[in-house]
Motif scaffolding. Structure first.
Motif, PDB file in Angstrom:
ATOM      1  N   LEU A   1      18.491 -21.112 -17.724  1.00  0.00           N
ATOM      2  CA  LEU A   1      18.168 -19.577 -17.589  1.00  0.00           C
ATOM      3  C   LEU A   1      18.701 -19.331 -16.096  1.00  0.00           C
ATOM      4  CD1 LEU A   1      14.507 -18.980 -19.017  1.00  0.00           C
ATOM      5  CD2 LEU A   1      16.610 -18.086 -19.565  1.00  0.00           C
ATOM      6  N   GLU A   2      18.515 -20.128 -15.201  1.00  0.00           N
ATOM      7  CA  GLU A   2      19.087 -19.876 -13.805  1.00  0.00           C
ATOM      8  C   GLU A   2      20.516 -19.753 -13.931  1.00  0.00           C
ATOM      9  OE1 GLU A   2      17.424 -23.403 -11.553  1.00  0.00           O
ATOM     10  OE2 GLU A   2      15.393 -22.248 -11.427  1.00  0.00           O
ATOM     11  N   HIS A   3      21.102 -20.551 -14.519  1.00  0.00           N
ATOM     12  CA  HIS A   3      22.721 -20.352 -14.697  1.00  0.00           C
ATOM     13  C   HIS A   3      23.049 -19.208 -15.189  1.00  0.00           C
ATOM     14  CE1 HIS A   3      26.787 -21.789 -15.023  1.00  0.00           C
ATOM     15  NE2 HIS A   3      26.715 -21.477 -16.396  1.00  0.00           N
ATOM     16  N   ALA A   4      22.280 -18.816 -16.389  1.00  0.00           N
ATOM     17  CA  ALA A   4      22.838 -17.512 -16.879  1.00  0.00           C
ATOM     18  C   ALA A   4      22.386 -16.416 -16.048  1.00  0.00           C
ATOM     19  CB  ALA A   4      21.897 -17.561 -18.331  1.00  0.00           C
ATOM     20  N   ASN A   5      21.223 -16.293 -15.159  1.00  0.00           N
ATOM     21  CA  ASN A   5      20.762 -15.472 -14.113  1.00  0.00           C
ATOM     22  C   ASN A   5      21.716 -15.448 -13.209  1.00  0.00           C
ATOM     23  OD1 ASN A   5      19.419 -13.540 -13.096  1.00  0.00           O
ATOM     24  ND2 ASN A   5      18.165 -15.097 -11.869  1.00  0.00           N
ATOM     25  N   LEU A   6      22.383 -16.394 -12.872  1.00  0.00           N
ATOM     26  CA  LEU A   6      23.320 -16.540 -11.684  1.00  0.00           C
ATOM     27  C   LEU A   6      24.877 -15.745 -12.478  1.00  0.00           C
ATOM     28  CD1 LEU A   6      23.073 -19.863 -10.012  1.00  0.00           C
ATOM     29  CD2 LEU A   6      22.647 -17.552  -9.302  1.00  0.00           C
ATOM     30  N   GLU A   7      25.102 -16.023 -13.674  1.00  0.00           N
ATOM     31  CA  GLU A   7      26.188 -15.507 -14.149  1.00  0.00           C
ATOM     32  C   GLU A   7      26.165 -13.958 -14.350  1.00  0.00           C
ATOM     33  OE1 GLU A   7      27.185 -17.583 -17.803  1.00  0.00           O
ATOM     34  OE2 GLU A   7      27.813 -19.145 -17.026  1.00  0.00           O
ATOM     35  N   ALA A   8      24.902 -13.701 -14.851  1.00  0.00           N
ATOM     36  CA  ALA A   8      24.565 -12.247 -14.908  1.00  0.00           C
ATOM     37  C   ALA A   8      24.509 -11.309 -13.552  1.00  0.00           C
ATOM     38  CB  ALA A   8      23.402 -11.865 -15.702  1.00  0.00           C
ATOM     39  N   LEU A   9      24.053 -11.938 -12.669  1.00  0.00           N
ATOM     40  CA  LEU A   9      24.151 -11.434 -11.299  1.00  0.00           C
ATOM     41  C   LEU A   9      25.706 -11.289 -10.677  1.00  0.00           C
ATOM     42  CD1 LEU A   9      21.264 -13.135  -9.493  1.00  0.00           C
ATOM     43  CD2 LEU A   9      21.413 -10.640 -10.149  1.00  0.00           C
ATOM     44  N   ALA A  10      26.445 -12.294 -11.118  1.00  0.00           N
ATOM     45  CA  ALA A  10      27.925 -12.129 -10.540  1.00  0.00           C
ATOM     46  C   ALA A  10      28.442 -11.155 -11.568  1.00  0.00           C
ATOM     47  CB  ALA A  10      28.669 -13.506 -10.964  1.00  0.00           C
ATOM     48  N   GLN A  11      28.209 -10.864 -12.676  1.00  0.00           N
ATOM     49  CA  GLN A  11      28.829 -10.011 -13.381  1.00  0.00           C
ATOM     50  C   GLN A  11      28.388  -8.444 -13.027  1.00  0.00           C
ATOM     51  OE1 GLN A  11      28.025 -10.345 -17.665  1.00  0.00           O
ATOM     52  NE2 GLN A  11      29.564  -9.045 -18.357  1.00  0.00           N
ATOM     53  N   ASN A  12      27.260  -8.398 -12.825  1.00  0.00           N
ATOM     54  CA  ASN A  12      26.642  -7.150 -12.396  1.00  0.00           C
ATOM     55  C   ASN A  12      27.319  -6.665 -11.035  1.00  0.00           C
ATOM     56  OD1 ASN A  12      25.020  -5.193 -12.055  1.00  0.00           O
ATOM     57  ND2 ASN A  12      23.300  -6.216 -11.136  1.00  0.00           N
ATOM     58  N   GLN A  13      27.565  -7.704 -10.012  1.00  0.00           N
ATOM     59  CA  GLN A  13      28.297  -7.519  -8.847  1.00  0.00           C
ATOM     60  C   GLN A  13      29.604  -6.908  -9.125  1.00  0.00           C
ATOM     61  OE1 GLN A  13      26.894  -9.945  -5.837  1.00  0.00           O
ATOM     62  NE2 GLN A  13      27.426  -8.066  -4.282  1.00  0.00           N
ATOM     63  N   GLU A  14      30.365  -7.613 -10.003  1.00  0.00           N
ATOM     64  CA  GLU A  14      31.660  -7.227 -10.506  1.00  0.00           C
ATOM     65  C   GLU A  14      31.814  -5.940 -10.933  1.00  0.00           C
ATOM     66  OE1 GLU A  14      34.976  -8.891 -13.579  1.00  0.00           O
ATOM     67  OE2 GLU A  14      33.674 -10.152 -12.589  1.00  0.00           O
ATOM     68  N   LEU A  15      30.798  -5.528 -11.687  1.00  0.00           N
ATOM     69  CA  LEU A  15      30.767  -4.434 -12.373  1.00  0.00           C
ATOM     70  C   LEU A  15      30.546  -3.168 -11.314  1.00  0.00           C
ATOM     71  CD1 LEU A  15      28.996  -5.107 -15.811  1.00  0.00           C
ATOM     72  CD2 LEU A  15      31.298  -4.164 -15.304  1.00  0.00           C
ATOM     73  N   GLN A  16      29.370  -3.652 -10.453  1.00  0.00           N
ATOM     74  CA  GLN A  16      29.384  -2.479  -9.481  1.00  0.00           C
ATOM     75  C   GLN A  16      30.457  -2.205  -8.269  1.00  0.00           C
ATOM     76  OE1 GLN A  16      25.818  -4.077  -7.282  1.00  0.00           O
ATOM     77  NE2 GLN A  16      24.455  -3.025  -8.645  1.00  0.00           N
ATOM     78  N   LEU A  17      31.164  -3.150  -8.153  1.00  0.00           N
ATOM     79  CA  LEU A  17      32.580  -3.043  -7.180  1.00  0.00           C
ATOM     80  C   LEU A  17      33.581  -2.150  -8.283  1.00  0.00           C
ATOM     81  CD1 LEU A  17      33.047  -6.609  -5.849  1.00  0.00           C
ATOM     82  CD2 LEU A  17      32.473  -4.461  -4.600  1.00  0.00           C
TER      83      LEU A  17
END
Length: 153
Positions: A87-103
């Motif tokens: 879950l932590e790994h999936a959360n980190l991936e989701a956060l990275a993807q979220n940041q990328e999408l925000q950019l």
């Protein structure tokens, strides 16, 4: 924080009253009595199953049950720990993807603003050109009318 969550989870599992219930030992299989004569065979069965289940457990059975419970608890904790890591790994991936999408969203917002300002600048130029053409046509028409009147006199 991860250690606190793990220790809280382990404490809740160990402190739960559901783990305090000891499993009952399986009832022994009915034993066949070897008769003195081969013609007679009798099988003894317990007449009261509640009486056999009510026997107190021996210390070995209690220790074995405790070890089994401990093994189950450790397996559950390890399973939960592996799930937590996933879950932590999936959360980190989701956060990275979220940041990328925000950019990307910010970049697209800037592009939209640039295109809107270019469009407004283009419309301003069209308006300025229209006014300039109108003024030039006005001078030509005015000069033509003025020269035509002079010729008539």
């Amino acid at each position: 924080m991860h250690i606190a969550v793990k220790s809280l989870f382990a404490f809740s599992l160990l402190g739960s009253s559901a783990w305090a219930v000891e499993p009952t030992a399986p009832a022994p299989a009915p034993a066949a009595v070897a008769p003195a004569t081969p013609a007679k065979t009798t099988v003894t069965t317990p007449t009261n199953p509640a009486a056999t289940a009510a026997k107190p457990l021996t210390a070995e059975q209690i220790a074995k049950a405790k070890q089994q419970q401990d093994a189950k608890i450790k397996a559950m904790i390890q399973d939960q720990a592996s799930r937590l890591k996933q879950l932590e790994h999936a959360n980190l991936e989701a956060l990275a993807q979220n940041q990328e999408l925000q950019l990307k969203n910010d970049n697209l917002t800037v592009q939209v603003q640039v295109l809107q300002s270019e469009r407004s600048a283009q419309m301003f130029l069209y308006g300025a050109m229209t006014i300039a053409v109108g003024v030039i046509l006005g001078f030509f028409i005015a000069s033509y009318v003025y020269t035509k009147r002079r010729r008539q006199w």
